[in-house]
Write a protein that holds these residues in place. Structure first.
Motif, short mmCIF file in Angstrom:
data_model
loop_
_atom_site.label_atom_id
_atom_site.label_comp_id
_atom_site.label_asym_id
_atom_site.label_seq_id
_atom_site.Cartn_x
_atom_site.Cartn_y
_atom_site.Cartn_z
N UNK A 191 -8.66 47.08 38.56
CA UNK A 191 -9.54 47.77 39.49
C UNK A 191 -8.77 48.58 40.51
N UNK A 192 -9.45 49.60 41.01
CA UNK A 192 -8.96 50.41 42.13
C UNK A 192 -10.06 50.41 43.17
N UNK A 193 -9.70 50.20 44.43
CA UNK A 193 -10.71 50.17 45.48
C UNK A 193 -10.17 50.82 46.75
N UNK A 194 -11.04 51.48 47.45
CA UNK A 194 -10.67 52.05 48.75
C UNK A 194 -11.28 51.23 49.88
N UNK A 195 -12.48 50.70 49.63
CA UNK A 195 -13.21 49.98 50.67
C UNK A 195 -13.41 48.51 50.37
N UNK A 196 -13.11 48.08 49.15
CA UNK A 196 -13.30 46.69 48.77
C UNK A 196 -14.49 46.45 47.86
N UNK A 197 -15.35 47.44 47.71
CA UNK A 197 -16.52 47.26 46.86
C UNK A 197 -16.16 47.06 45.40
N UNK A 198 -15.21 47.83 44.88
CA UNK A 198 -14.81 47.69 43.48
C UNK A 198 -14.11 46.35 43.24
N UNK A 199 -13.34 45.88 44.22
CA UNK A 199 -12.70 44.56 44.10
C UNK A 199 -13.78 43.48 43.99
N UNK A 200 -14.82 43.60 44.79
CA UNK A 200 -15.92 42.64 44.76
C UNK A 200 -16.57 42.62 43.37
N UNK A 201 -16.83 43.79 42.80
CA UNK A 201 -17.43 43.87 41.48
C UNK A 201 -16.49 43.31 40.42
N UNK A 202 -15.20 43.64 40.50
CA UNK A 202 -14.22 43.14 39.54
C UNK A 202 -14.17 41.61 39.57
N UNK A 203 -14.20 41.02 40.75
CA UNK A 203 -14.18 39.56 40.86
C UNK A 203 -15.46 38.93 40.31
N UNK A 204 -16.59 39.59 40.49
CA UNK A 204 -17.84 39.08 39.92
C UNK A 204 -17.78 39.09 38.39
N UNK A 205 -17.25 40.17 37.82
CA UNK A 205 -17.10 40.25 36.36
C UNK A 205 -16.16 39.15 35.88
N UNK A 206 -15.07 38.92 36.61
CA UNK A 206 -14.09 37.91 36.22
C UNK A 206 -14.69 36.51 36.21
N UNK A 207 -15.57 36.23 37.16
CA UNK A 207 -16.20 34.91 37.19
C UNK A 207 -17.03 34.66 35.93
N UNK A 208 -17.64 35.71 35.40
CA UNK A 208 -18.47 35.58 34.20
C UNK A 208 -17.62 35.52 32.94
N UNK A 209 -16.59 36.38 32.86
CA UNK A 209 -15.79 36.51 31.64
C UNK A 209 -14.59 35.57 31.58
N UNK A 210 -14.12 35.14 32.75
CA UNK A 210 -12.91 34.32 32.79
C UNK A 210 -11.63 35.12 32.64
N UNK A 211 -11.72 36.44 32.71
CA UNK A 211 -10.55 37.30 32.56
C UNK A 211 -9.76 37.39 33.87
N UNK A 212 -8.46 37.64 33.79
CA UNK A 212 -7.66 37.85 35.00
C UNK A 212 -7.98 39.20 35.63
N UNK A 213 -7.79 39.30 36.94
CA UNK A 213 -8.07 40.52 37.70
C UNK A 213 -6.76 41.06 38.26
N UNK A 214 -6.53 42.36 38.10
CA UNK A 214 -5.31 43.01 38.60
C UNK A 214 -5.69 44.24 39.41
#
Length: 64
Positions: free
Chosen positions: A4-27
């Motif tokens: 993910x790339x984020x300027x304000x933190x919104x994309x990080x929030x979405x990436x972490x939500x996806x990771x909770x469902x999929x179990x994938x690592x977040x970078x």
């Protein structure tokens, strides 16, 4: 793997939500760019890219 790339933190929030469902690592893409770490990566599962869309496009840092 979720990248993910984020300027304000919104994309990080979405990436972490996806990771909770999929179990994938977040970078964070920015962390890799700061370290000039643009080597090759491997994942057995599909990559997921999360980032803001400005005027119908991803930011330049994501497309380069």
């Amino acid at each position: 793997m979720i990248l993910y790339f984020t300027g304000t933190g919104n994309s990080r929030h979405v990436a972490n939500k996806i990771a909770r469902v999929t179990g994938d690592p977040v970078e964070n893409i920015t962390d890799h760019l700061r370290k000039d770490d643009i080597g090759s990566y491997h994942s057995n599962k599909p990559y997921v890219f999360v980032g803001p869309v400005y005027a119908g496009r991803y930011p330049k840092v994501m497309t380069e």
